[in-house]
Design an enzyme around this catalytic site. Structure first.
Site: not given
Length: 824
Positions: A39, A57
């Site tokens: 990320r 996520n």
């Protein structure tokens, strides 16, 4: 990737561009993309390219929403693949137009979403260079901190309890981060952003040294005669890792709790310590693994090729089998009867700190007794290893999942896994073309070197190595792991697959599970599963052309109720037809013959020459005299009557018999495969002038490879005083050439251009390389294992692939509850 987002230039949007209409899309990223700094990479790239949106996520992987012009979005996808973090693996980028949502300001990393699990758990990874530098820097707040990690390294599978991989779902939930660690964890520009095990000496796990009674050990009882050179510079002796190092230098045995389990360690240059460890552990012959501070230490003892160096330094950091270089020697007690040594580098900060002053290696073997599972719990460690270790270096970060060290070897120019565990499991394996719609399947594996395999969403998740199920404690761990993986992956099992052997514990467990939950059950024959495993390992399509599969191993239940182990098949995932095999020979005493190789030798003599004829032709051989001292009359009657003497075409038992003829492990083996391993070690460096001949004859349904001519040539050589290493080399060459000739004949006759090699016997480097190179020299394509072991550790993958193929493309007459001949 080591660049920090905050240090890279970003392209800010102007007010006018921020207000203009911009296309948007969502991007679903599938693969190993959680807990690896993915990320922050998305955040950095989106910010640089002036894109708005978010990343999060969820159970399927990572979901990205992007607002911006098409060129910038295309550039984002290209760079995401190119700049993927080192531990990540992108299997798919699925792009979908997005409409009906307001365009956000900036780009944000948002909290995880709880959805159905379709992503993988990342394996544990060796300490990265950046973290290693921090623990070595006296000015750093993590100096000598044994639990230092970041998104590029550290524990994963060993601490995770559930998906998504967030701190709350790991054993690090017990440690509340201090303000400094919390700031790192929350900063997308930091390499510790959402590093779930993130901690420091202020807030994280701690390590201590104790004795078997739980009393702290503050310093060695006496100074060692010689100790690691710079220990005096470490200041306080209260440092438990420094004290543990000094104990090892005194010749003591240490129990060390690592990432996935406990090790037993001692000085690898101290013969007395090695002998004492063997006595306490009751591990009389099996080799010990070694850990060295760096490659320079390893190179003092072994040749290390560039490929082997890369393997040692990889994030998986496996044990790598290496050849001694003839330089500095190590005690023979480390690997009796073997030509290779298993080395690994320190893969955790704790191991690294322990070895930093050692210019010689340490033994680093599993913390258990005999064949029990490796210890993971502090109290259990002290209880079970109290009589084995002199001191215990423990910590308070729970190991949730036991993960042994992986083992690998470079063979035929490529890394081959012999044990798939830490650093590799449970990374999902993408199933080949045609399997994307496979139903959820649970494959139970075999009896030895057991693993599980779960199929869903076009992927196969193969568990870490679990061990041999005849041990009660290992079986309990196996059953626990079944429940763990099904829960971890939210696996809605529809079909259970088991080996066809009626007595395997894995089969009994699978049958009981299927009956209890009303699930379909499929039996898959052992050696067909081996062939299917190597096909899946190499991405062979579901509807690919037929191959010739050669499965050479120790034993597996055959269609006819005999024990197979030297088999050739033609076909693919759905059906594999047996077309050739080794000459079946009796196994007098059944399992006892596996443990006592002289029994296999006697059976081979009876089958190939005849016992009376053998005595007349070779009356003066030492092996003749030794066999006469055995109860061969009883064995002869057992073989003749078929009493406790099942027939076997096992290649592994042929190796045992040849080893016994050379007086290698003739009376008994102390670990699985010992006789064959020592037989191969004997011929290292020997270039045979020829190989022993094998005969090929046609049977009613298959070709039969008969070793009878080989035996006469071998005994003739013994009678002429030929040295054992040359005899071993001639056997290896002859068998390899016979397998090549048989494979080429079968394939050519059917227009097949691809051969697939599997089974534990192909872990023999000498045999494997001669077979694979010989087949390629005849212009055949060779498929061999890389991602999963050729031994029974890969069996579950093959079971799962065959079951998935049956469900996707059913055979006209197949049933899901039987191991039908030819296809099972």
């Amino acid at each position: 990737m080591t660049d920090h987002p905050a240090r890279l230039p970003s392209r800010a949007l102007s007010a006018s561009s921020a207000e203009s209409p911009v296309a948007a899309e969502s991007i679903r990223v599938r693969g190993l993309v959680q807990g690896v700094g993915f990320r922050p990479t998305v955040w950095r790239l989106a910010t640089e390219l002036g894109l708005q949106g978010s990343v999060r996520n969820d159970g399927e992987g990572v979901l990205v929403t992007l607002w911006g012009d098409a060129d910038a979005r295309n550039a984002f996808c290209e760079r995401l693949r190119r700049d993927c973090p080192p531990l990540a693996r992108i299997d798919a980028l699925e792009r979908t137009p997005l409409s009906g949502q307001d365009r956000p300001r900036g780009f944000a990393i948002v909290d995880s979403a709880a959805t159905s699990v379709q992503t993988g758990v990342v394996p544990d990874a060796a300490v990265c260079d950046a973290c290693a530098a921090e623990i070595a820097d006296p000015a750093n707040r993590r100096f000598r901190y044994a639990f230092t990690n970041c998104t590029h390294c550290g524990p994963r599978l060993s601490i995770v309890r559930a998906i998504p991989y967030d701190r709350a779902n790991t054993s690090m939930a017990a440690f509340r981060q201090c303000p400094a660690c919390a700031a790192e964890y929350a900063d997308p520009a930091d390499r510790r952003f959402h590093a779930q095990p993130n901690a420091c000496p202020v807030c994280g796990p701690r390590v201590w040294l104790q004795d078997a009674d739980g009393q702290p050990v503050d310093q060695p009882a006496s100074e060692p005669a010689s100790q690691p050179a710079s220990q005096a510079a470490i200041g306080a002796l209260a440092d438990p890792i420094a004290v543990a190092s000094r104990l090892l230098a005194q010749g003591r045995i240490l129990a060390l709790k690592g990432i996935g389990g406990v090790h037993l360690a001692c000085d690898a240059t101290n013969p007395a310590a090695i002998a004492e460890l063997r006595r306490r552990k009751r591990r009389w012959a099996k080799p010990f693994a070694l850990m060295a501070r760096d490659l320079d230490v390893i190179r003092r003892y072994c040749t290390v090729t560039p490929a082997e160096a890369d393997l040692l330094r990889s994030p998986a950091a496996p044990i790598v089998l290496l050849a001694p270089n003839g330089g500095e020697g190590l005690p023979s007690g480390l690997a009796p009867g073997q030509h290779s040594l298993g080395f690994m580098l320190p893969y955790s900060p704790l191991h690294r700190l322990l070895l930093q002053d050692w210019s010689v290696p340490l033994v680093m073997t599993s913390g258990n007794s005999s064949d029990e599972p490796q210890c993971i719990n502090n109290d259990d460690t002290v209880r079970r290893l109290g009589d084995l270790a002199d001191a215990f270096l423990l910590h308070d970060r729970d190991i949730v999942n036991r993960v042994d060290d992986s083992v690998a070897r470079i063979m035929d120019g490529a890394p081959r896994l012999l044990r798939r565990a830490r650093g590799h499991a449970p990374a999902p394996l993408r199933l080949p073309e045609g399997f994307v719609d496979a139903s959820p399947i649970l494959a139970m594996g075999g009896e030895l070197k057991s693993t599980l395999c779960l199929v869903q969403h076009g992927q196969a998740v193969l568990s870490q190595h679990l061990g041999d199920l005849h041990e009660t404690t290992t079986l309990l761990e196996y059953e626990r792991t079944i429940a763990l993986y099904r829960a971890l992956l939210q696996h809605r099992t529809q079909l259970v697959v088991v080996d066809a052997h009626p007595g395997y514990h894995s089969g009994r467990t699978g049958r009981a599970l299927a009956a209890a939950e009303g699930l379909a059950l499929l039996e898959v024959q052992h050696h067909r599963a081996h062939v299917a495993a190597v096909l899946a390992d190499n991405g062979w399509p579901l509807d690919g052309p037929p191959v010739l599969g050669i499965a050479l191993d120790g034993s597996g239940y055959g269609d006819d109720g005999s024990i197979w182990g030297g088999e050739c098949f033609i076909g693919g995932y759905r059906q594999l037809t047996r077309v050739a095999h080794l000459q079946p020979v009796a196994l007098p005493g059944g399992t006892q013959a596996i443990l006592e190789p002289w029994r296999n030798l006697f059976a081979q003599i009876v089958a190939g020459i005849g016992w009376e004829a053998f005595q007349r032709q070779y009356p003066d051989l030492a092996i003749t005299a030794r066999l006469r001292q055995r109860p061969v009359a009883v064995l002869s009657r057992m073989i003749a009557a078929g009493v406790n003497s099942p027939m076997t075409s096992s290649c592994g038992r042929l190796f045992d018999a040849v080893a016994a003829a050379l007086d290698i492990c003739a009376d008994g083996i102390r670990y699985e495969g010992q006789a064959a391993i020592e037989l191969e070690s004997l011929c290292q460096g020997i270039a045979p002038d020829h190989g022993y001949a094998f005969a090929l004859r046609a049977d009613t349904a298959a070709l039969v490879l008969d070793p009878s001519p080989m035996w006469r040539q071998l005994f003739d050589d013994l009678a002429e005083g030929v040295e054992a290493p040359l005899i071993s080399a001639r056997f290896h060459a002859g068998l390899a050439d016979a397998v090549v000739g048989l494979g080429a004949r079968l394939a050519s006759a059917r227009g097949i251009d691809t051969l697939a090699l599997s089974g534990g016997v192909f872990q023999n480097r000498t045999l494997f390389e001669r077979v694979s190179q010989g087949l390629r020299a005849r212009q055949f394509k060779v498929l061999a294992h890389r991602q999963v072991p050729s031994n029974d550790g890969g069996l579950a993958l093959g079971q799962a692939a065959m079951a998935a193929a049956r469900l996707l493309r059913p055979l006209r007459s197949s049933a899901l509850v039987a191991a039908g001949s030819g296809g099972g």
